[in-house]
Design an enzyme around this catalytic site. Structure first.
Site, PDB file in Angstrom:
ATOM      1  N   ASP A 199      -4.423   0.578  -6.052  1.00  0.00           N
ATOM      2  CA  ASP A 199      -3.953   1.274  -4.710  1.00  0.00           C
ATOM      3  C   ASP A 199      -3.362   0.128  -4.068  1.00  0.00           C
ATOM      4  OD1 ASP A 199      -3.713   2.039  -2.101  1.00  0.00           O
ATOM      5  OD2 ASP A 199      -5.506   2.868  -1.826  1.00  0.00           O
ATOM      6  N   ASP A 232       0.695  -1.187  -0.056  1.00  0.00           N
ATOM      7  CA  ASP A 232      -0.146   0.189  -0.055  1.00  0.00           C
ATOM      8  C   ASP A 232       0.847   1.293  -0.073  1.00  0.00           C
ATOM      9  OD1 ASP A 232      -1.982   2.079   0.306  1.00  0.00           O
ATOM     10  OD2 ASP A 232      -2.454   1.294   2.356  1.00  0.00           O
ATOM     11  N   GLU A 251      -2.683  10.630  -0.255  1.00  0.00           N
ATOM     12  CA  GLU A 251      -3.785   9.812  -0.240  1.00  0.00           C
ATOM     13  C   GLU A 251      -4.003   9.609   1.153  1.00  0.00           C
ATOM     14  OE1 GLU A 251      -6.104   6.081  -0.158  1.00  0.00           O
ATOM     15  OE2 GLU A 251      -4.353   6.496   0.610  1.00  0.00           O
TER      16      GLU A 251
END
Ligand SMILES: [Zn+2]
Length: 722
Positions: free
Chosen positions: A435, A370, A407
């Site tokens: 993502d 991630d 983000e």
């Protein structure tokens, strides 16, 4: 930031033995071709073959190694270095590339995160709060930020503890039933089941003085399986960082809701940070289960409800007493510059029609899964399109790649860019998101209904490292999950019966595109047992051992992403399927109608107009599909149809947004106020029903019926011959 629920992951995603990971270098031969919207399907098949041969597993591994060589939280020099790397790769592939800056209000490295136990029989001593296992070679880097929750205020609180399970509305109701008062207390809740900001929001509403969110071993630790470094699950010192911003009110920079936080935006146009209502008012911090254990085992009060019991080896109590804690947070907020990298390939026929693909780049620590697994895959997609450009190919529509920053702090980079480009996005055909692209071998996807079949079709031409196509592997994993469970785990797609494609809620960068400006979106991922989410251990060592040792799933994701982009950019007629959209809306409305009938009886609102509108949309979509499947010879008719297919989703927006949260304008999908990540469907009506207000539900149904009718009308008009 995005995550798939750990509960879902544990049962569905079985990691094949390493030997089964055959490199998938050769594109598949004869597959049933299902490509919507092309007059010359063979030419498209040929282009796709040329593209599919390029994305390279080893190169993806190399991108991943470079991107994750240092912790790269948003707005740090290391984050800037990843922006430069991505920009360089964009340029090498021939993209027009720029780094776009925004000035945003951001939590930097906290000055202090302190927690200590206060107990009559235990000497005060602050927890170490240190992530540490045997033999991880990345864990000692001084640039690793300690565990904290961004968007939390600073604070110094001492108090009794109350355990609130997952911190859901029903958990707080249960505490009330048990006559346990959380006012002035520090609530301890476990991660999972909802967005962490929702837990804090509810604790705040119930008068808590502070919040601790810990990772319970039953959710992503040893109850699931061996922990890192022996297995992929969370070790006892692992901490889940993460934002607790109230993104269900608005994502993006706290000081510029609805407008772009450009560097030259005067302060007078910003909301003063202390007045921004997307930030919690009570201090919040995350905790490992190694440390949480010390608190939980000393907790008195009544036994917790049995379903609140987690995986720590004693019976959970809800408190309060005898243990107390002292929490001191010195946060560090300031305006920071963040960097989105934007790469463009201008379209040759319809340059203003945009096809956008994106993925965030900032990470809490190394962020190998991630988000770097997504960035590495995206860079191989870019590599593939670069090779096509060298053959003389130019896309018919403009392709844009976005590498978003910040983000993790609340979808900030993507939201600011969308607010900046709102006008131009009026003619965007799609936003494709990645993502946490690779944490294992199990493919999964979410999309608006109009793109569910398009997405499935794209997976049919991409080989899976486990054999067959991605579609085949996806089917197998879905079947074996259903067999294990004895039932379908995911909601079956009533309107689109085939492999399950989920709904888009929130938790990643598709949110501003879909829910603020109405750009249709998809999100793809390849999952596995992933217990190191947002911890320092989401590093290359973990990844190579447990996720994708040969980077062949990276290659797979680069290919699927590329096929999505190519088909959308070059189609004669766009593939958006509004028949399915109409069906899906009908299913949502019928389910809600049943709920209303049992909740309100005779006072139940009238669903007639909204159901009629959904029916009308279904019919208009069906008629359009006939043309989409065999595109008309007339270029004018095609472009008229394309304009309608692009414009249709926008008609589903409410100009003034959802009640009390104007930033969210989509009438069909929004993040739930009490779930945060999962989608609430037909949110304005659903929330009125949740509030027990049939009159408000009727008003919202009327507005919804009008929006759906407008959508149908756009499609109907485009089909009238000229
Ligand atoms: Zn992420």
């Amino acid at each position: 930031m995005q995550r798939v629920s750990a509960i879902l992951m544990s049962t569905i995603f079985l990691l094949p033995a390493a030997g089964q990971n055959r490199p998938a270098q050769t594109p598949l031969p004869a597959q049933p071709i299902a490509i919507t919207g092309f007059r010359d399907v063979q030419a498209q098949v040929q282009r796709e073959k040329t593209f599919l041969a390029v994305p390279d597993a080893q190169r993806a591994g190399e991108h991943l190694r470079i991107l994750t060589s240092a912790p790269h939280m948003a707005a740090t020099p290391e984050d800037r270095a990843t922006a430069e790397y991505v920009a360089q790769k964009f340029r090498e592939a021939g993209l027009e590339t720029k780094i776009v800056e925004y000035k945003v209000w951001l939590a930097g490295r906290p000055d202090e995160v302190m927690l200590e136990i206060v107990h009559p029989k235990i000497a005060r001593q602050p927890f170490q709060l240190r992530e540490r296992v045997d033999g991880d070679k990345y864990q000692d880097d001084p640039r690793i930020v300690q565990g904290f929750n961004a968007s939390s205020p600073s604070g110094d609180v001492e108090g009794d503890i109350v355990y609130a399970n997952y911190g859901r509305p029903e958990d707080f109701r249960k505490l009330q039933d048990m006559k346990i008062d959380v006012r002035g207390k520090i609530v301890i809740t476990r991660y999972g089941n909802n967005y962490r900001g929702v837990k804090v929001h509810l604790a705040e509403q119930h008068g808590a003085a502070g919040v601790i969110i810990y990772s319970d071993p039953s959710d992503d630790g040893y109850v699931k399986g061996d922990v890192y470094p022996k297995g992929p699950w969370r070790p006892e010192s692992g901490i889940q960082r993460g934002s607790v911003k109230y993104t269900f009110r608005y994502p993006g920079d706290p000081t510029t809701p609805g407008i772009a936080a450009t560097p030259d935006l005067p302060d007078a146009k910003r909301v003063p940070p202390e007045k921004a209502d997307d930030m919690p008012t009570i201090p919040t911090m995350p905790l490992s289960y190694g440390d949480a254990k010390m608190i939980m085992q000393e907790l008195g009060g009544p036994e917790s409800p049995r379903e609140w019991q987690g995986g720590l080896p004693f019976t959970y109590h809800v408190g309060p007493g005898a243990v107390r804690v002292h929490m001191r947070l010195k946060m560090n907020y300031a305006y920071h510059t963040i960097w989105d990298v934007i790469g463009t390939i201008p379209g040759k026929d319809f340059p203003d029609e945009l096809v956008i693909g994106g993925n965030h780049r900032d990470a809490w620590v190394y962020g190998t899964v991630d988000p770097s697994s997504g960035t590495a895959a995206m860079l191989e997609t870019v590599h593939g399109l670069g090779e096509l450009l060298k053959t003389g190919w130019r896309p018919r529509r403009t392709i844009i790649f976005g590498s978003w920053d910040a983000e993790e702090q609340g979808l900030i980079g993507s939201t600011e860019w969308v607010e900046d480009e709102e006008k131009r996005l009026g003619t965007a055909a799609v936003y494709f998101n990645m993502d946490t692209a690779v944490s294992g071998p199990t493919f999964a996807a979410s999309a608006v209904p109009s793109l569910k079949q398009f997405l499935r079709d794209a997976t049919k031409v991409v080989p899976s490292p486990s054999g067959g196509s991605v579609y085949d592997a996806w089917q197998k994993s879905t079947q074996s999950a259903a067999a294990t469970e004895g039932a379908q785990r995911r909601q079956p797609n009533v309107a689109s019966p085939d492999l399950p494609v989920g709904e888009l809620g929130s938790g990643s960068d598709f949110t501003p595109f879909l829910q603020h400006v109405g750009v249709p979106a998809t999100d793809i991922t390849s999952n596995g047992p992933y217990g190191v989410y947002h911890s320092a251990f989401d590093d290359l060592q973990w990844f190579k051992k447990f996720a994708d040792p040969n980077f062949v799933y990276e290659q797979q994701m680069a290919r699927v992403f590329g096929i999505e982009l190519l088909r959308m950019a070059d189609a004669d007629v766009l593939p958006h399927d509004y028949e399915t959209y109409g069906k899906e809306i009908t299913a949502y409305l019928e389910a809600l109608q049943r709920r209303c009938n049992s909740a309100f009886g005779k006072q139940s609102p009238d669903f007639g107009a909204s159901l009629d509108a959904a029916h009308r949309l279904m019919n208009a979509g069906e008629a359009a599909l006939t043309l989409q499947n065999s595109p008309p010879a007339s270029a004018e008719r095609r472009s008229k149809l394309n304009r309608a297919l692009i414009g249709a989703e926008r008609e589903l927006l409410f100009a003034d947004g959802l009640p009390k949260r104007p930033w969210f304008r989509h009438s069909i999908y929004a993040p739930g106020e009490f779930t945060g990540y999962s989608a609430v469907v037909v949110p304005s009506v659903t929330e009125a029903v949740d509030n027990g207000d049939p009159k408000a539900a009727q008003e919202q149904l009327n507005a919804l019926a009008a929006a759906i009718a407008r959508t149908a009308e756009v499609l109907e008009k485009s089909q009238k011959g000229d």
